[in-house]
Design a protein around this motif. Structure first.
Motif, PDB file in Angstrom:
ATOM      1  N   PRO A  14       0.797  -1.225   0.000  1.00 25.67           N
ATOM      2  CA  PRO A  14       0.000   0.000   0.000  1.00 25.67           C
ATOM      3  C   PRO A  14       0.831   1.277   0.000  1.00 25.67           C
ATOM      4  CG  PRO A  14      -0.821  -1.534   1.655  1.00 25.67           C
ATOM      5  CD  PRO A  14       0.452  -2.112   1.106  1.00 25.67           C
ATOM      6  N   LEU A  15       1.945   1.278   0.721  1.00 25.68           N
ATOM      7  CA  LEU A  15       2.784   2.475   0.791  1.00 25.68           C
ATOM      8  C   LEU A  15       3.413   2.795  -0.560  1.00 25.68           C
ATOM      9  CD1 LEU A  15       3.060   4.171   3.290  1.00 25.68           C
ATOM     10  CD2 LEU A  15       5.235   3.064   3.765  1.00 25.68           C
ATOM     11  N   VAL A  16       3.801   1.770  -1.310  1.00 26.35           N
ATOM     12  CA  VAL A  16       4.369   1.976  -2.639  1.00 26.35           C
ATOM     13  C   VAL A  16       3.296   2.554  -3.565  1.00 26.35           C
ATOM     14  CG1 VAL A  16       5.361   0.836  -4.668  1.00 26.35           C
ATOM     15  CG2 VAL A  16       6.140   0.206  -2.377  1.00 26.35           C
ATOM     16  N   GLU A  22       0.564   9.558  -5.271  1.00 25.34           N
ATOM     17  CA  GLU A  22       0.698  10.949  -4.836  1.00 25.34           C
ATOM     18  C   GLU A  22       1.676  11.717  -5.715  1.00 25.34           C
ATOM     19  OE1 GLU A  22       1.516  11.120  -0.639  1.00 25.34           O
ATOM     20  OE2 GLU A  22      -0.505  10.426  -0.123  1.00 25.34           O
ATOM     21  N   THR A  23       2.746  11.063  -6.144  1.00 24.94           N
ATOM     22  CA  THR A  23       3.729  11.716  -7.000  1.00 24.94           C
ATOM     23  C   THR A  23       3.108  12.078  -8.348  1.00 24.94           C
ATOM     24  OG1 THR A  23       5.565  10.563  -5.951  1.00 24.94           O
ATOM     25  CG2 THR A  23       5.957  11.449  -8.157  1.00 24.94           C
ATOM     26  N   ASP A  25      -0.209  12.005  -9.266  1.00 27.11           N
ATOM     27  CA  ASP A  25      -1.508  12.688  -9.234  1.00 27.11           C
ATOM     28  C   ASP A  25      -1.363  14.204  -9.107  1.00 27.11           C
ATOM     29  OD1 ASP A  25      -4.192  12.156  -9.598  1.00 27.11           O
ATOM     30  OD2 ASP A  25      -4.633  12.123  -7.445  1.00 27.11           O
ATOM     31  N   ASP A  26      -0.183  14.678  -8.705  1.00 30.09           N
ATOM     32  CA  ASP A  26       0.056  16.125  -8.628  1.00 30.09           C
ATOM     33  C   ASP A  26       0.173  16.761 -10.009  1.00 30.09           C
ATOM     34  OD1 ASP A  26      -0.039  16.274  -5.884  1.00 30.09           O
ATOM     35  OD2 ASP A  26       2.131  16.176  -5.606  1.00 30.09           O
ATOM     36  N   GLU A  27       0.416  15.935 -11.032  1.00 30.31           N
ATOM     37  CA  GLU A  27       0.539  16.455 -12.394  1.00 30.31           C
ATOM     38  C   GLU A  27      -0.862  16.705 -12.963  1.00 30.31           C
ATOM     39  OE1 GLU A  27       3.651  17.127 -14.072  1.00 30.31           O
ATOM     40  OE2 GLU A  27       4.042  17.025 -11.923  1.00 30.31           O
ATOM     41  N   PRO A  28      -1.114  17.890 -13.534  1.00 32.47           N
ATOM     42  CA  PRO A  28      -2.469  18.210 -13.998  1.00 32.47           C
ATOM     43  C   PRO A  28      -2.972  17.342 -15.145  1.00 32.47           C
ATOM     44  CG  PRO A  28      -0.908  19.925 -14.640  1.00 32.47           C
ATOM     45  CD  PRO A  28      -0.176  18.980 -13.742  1.00 32.47           C
ATOM     46  N   ASP A  29      -2.063  16.717 -15.898  1.00 28.26           N
ATOM     47  CA  ASP A  29      -2.511  15.885 -17.021  1.00 28.26           C
ATOM     48  C   ASP A  29      -2.449  14.391 -16.715  1.00 28.26           C
ATOM     49  OD1 ASP A  29       0.267  16.100 -16.961  1.00 28.26           O
ATOM     50  OD2 ASP A  29       0.482  15.864 -19.123  1.00 28.26           O
ATOM     51  N   PHE A  30      -2.240  14.024 -15.442  1.00 32.93           N
ATOM     52  CA  PHE A  30      -2.253  12.629 -15.028  1.00 32.93           C
ATOM     53  C   PHE A  30      -3.454  12.391 -14.113  1.00 32.93           C
ATOM     54  CE2 PHE A  30       2.695  12.035 -15.088  1.00 32.93           C
ATOM     55  CZ  PHE A  30       2.690  12.114 -16.471  1.00 32.93           C
ATOM     56  N   GLU A  31      -4.124  11.272 -14.326  1.00 38.27           N
ATOM     57  CA  GLU A  31      -5.236  10.881 -13.462  1.00 38.27           C
ATOM     58  C   GLU A  31      -5.050   9.410 -13.092  1.00 38.27           C
ATOM     59  OE1 GLU A  31     -10.106  10.407 -13.512  1.00 38.27           O
ATOM     60  OE2 GLU A  31      -9.067  10.984 -15.347  1.00 38.27           O
ATOM     61  N   ILE A  32      -5.041   9.109 -11.807  1.00 45.01           N
ATOM     62  CA  ILE A  32      -4.975   7.726 -11.348  1.00 45.01           C
ATOM     63  C   ILE A  32      -6.401   7.184 -11.392  1.00 45.01           C
ATOM     64  CG2 ILE A  32      -4.320   6.145  -9.495  1.00 45.01           C
ATOM     65  CD1 ILE A  32      -1.967   7.828 -10.703  1.00 45.01           C
ATOM     66  N   VAL A  33      -6.647   6.225 -12.282  1.00 42.34           N
ATOM     67  CA  VAL A  33      -8.015   5.720 -12.481  1.00 42.34           C
ATOM     68  C   VAL A  33      -8.285   4.424 -11.740  1.00 42.34           C
ATOM     69  CG1 VAL A  33      -8.328   6.907 -14.685  1.00 42.34           C
ATOM     70  CG2 VAL A  33      -7.425   4.556 -14.657  1.00 42.34           C
ATOM     71  N   ALA A  34      -7.223   3.707 -11.329  1.00 42.72           N
ATOM     72  CA  ALA A  34      -7.433   2.444 -10.617  1.00 42.72           C
ATOM     73  C   ALA A  34      -6.154   2.017  -9.923  1.00 42.72           C
ATOM     74  CB  ALA A  34      -7.876   1.359 -11.592  1.00 42.72           C
ATOM     75  N   GLN A  35      -6.346   1.232  -8.865  1.00 45.31           N
ATOM     76  CA  GLN A  35      -5.228   0.624  -8.154  1.00 45.31           C
ATOM     77  C   GLN A  35      -5.601  -0.816  -7.830  1.00 45.31           C
ATOM     78  OE1 GLN A  35      -3.415   2.861  -4.942  1.00 45.31           O
ATOM     79  NE2 GLN A  35      -4.242   4.775  -5.744  1.00 45.31           N
ATOM     80  N   GLY A  36      -4.588  -1.676  -7.761  1.00 52.12           N
ATOM     81  CA  GLY A  36      -4.818  -3.074  -7.445  1.00 52.12           C
ATOM     82  C   GLY A  36      -3.615  -3.680  -6.772  1.00 52.12           C
TER      83      GLY A  36
END
Length: 148
Positions: A14-16, A22-23, A25-36
């Motif tokens: 989870p920490l990774v 977080e690194t 998602d701070d970029e305006p043209d990046f969106e984290i859409v899913a995690q697994g």
């Protein structure tokens, strides 16, 4: 309006996952859409969310190499970046053979992760420079001639 790149992160730590998310998602043209957390979840994320790039842990349940091969088979346009602490050349070769576009050694700095993510999204490949050097040396060494 600029393109928003859809990213997914699959790692059983989870920490990774949080650090990568977080690194980036701070970029305006990046969106984290899913995690697994597993190869099966990575394949489902590729199918259901169709991200532009998926970060895969090489040692997650089900294996990153397995996940890369399965994703590449069903979703050939998704960029795949393997994340690992391991620098074993056999593993790097297996990841590349499975269709990974990049192999990133964990411990990378945030600015470098952002830059190489952009390279991968642009269709380029990325390997840790030290791994490239070691692979080149390995290829330059001739196979030993059997006696006789």
């Amino acid at each position: 309006m600029s393109k928003i790149f859809r990213l997914a992160i699959v790692d059983d730590h989870p920490l990774v996952r949080r650090g990568i998310a977080e690194t980036l998602d701070d970029e305006p043209d990046f969106e984290i859409v899913a995690q697994g957390v597993s190869a099966d979840e990575a394949v489902a994320i590729a199918r259901d969310h169709k991200p532009d790039l998926i970060f895969l842990d090489v040692n997650m349940p089900g294996g990153g190499v397995n996940a890369a091969a399965r994703i590449r088979e069903g979703s050939p346009t998704i960029a795949l970046a393997i994340f690992s602490f391991r620098q074993d050349l056999a593993i790097v070769r297996a990841c590349l053979a499975a269709g990974a576009n990049g192999y990133i050694v964990k411990g990378i700095q945030g600015a470098e992760l952002i830059a190489l993510t952009r390279q991968l999204l642009a269709g380029e490949t990325w390997l840790e420079p030290e791994l490239v050097r070691r692979l080149e040396i390995e290829q330059a060494v001739p196979e030993p001639t059997p006696p006789g």
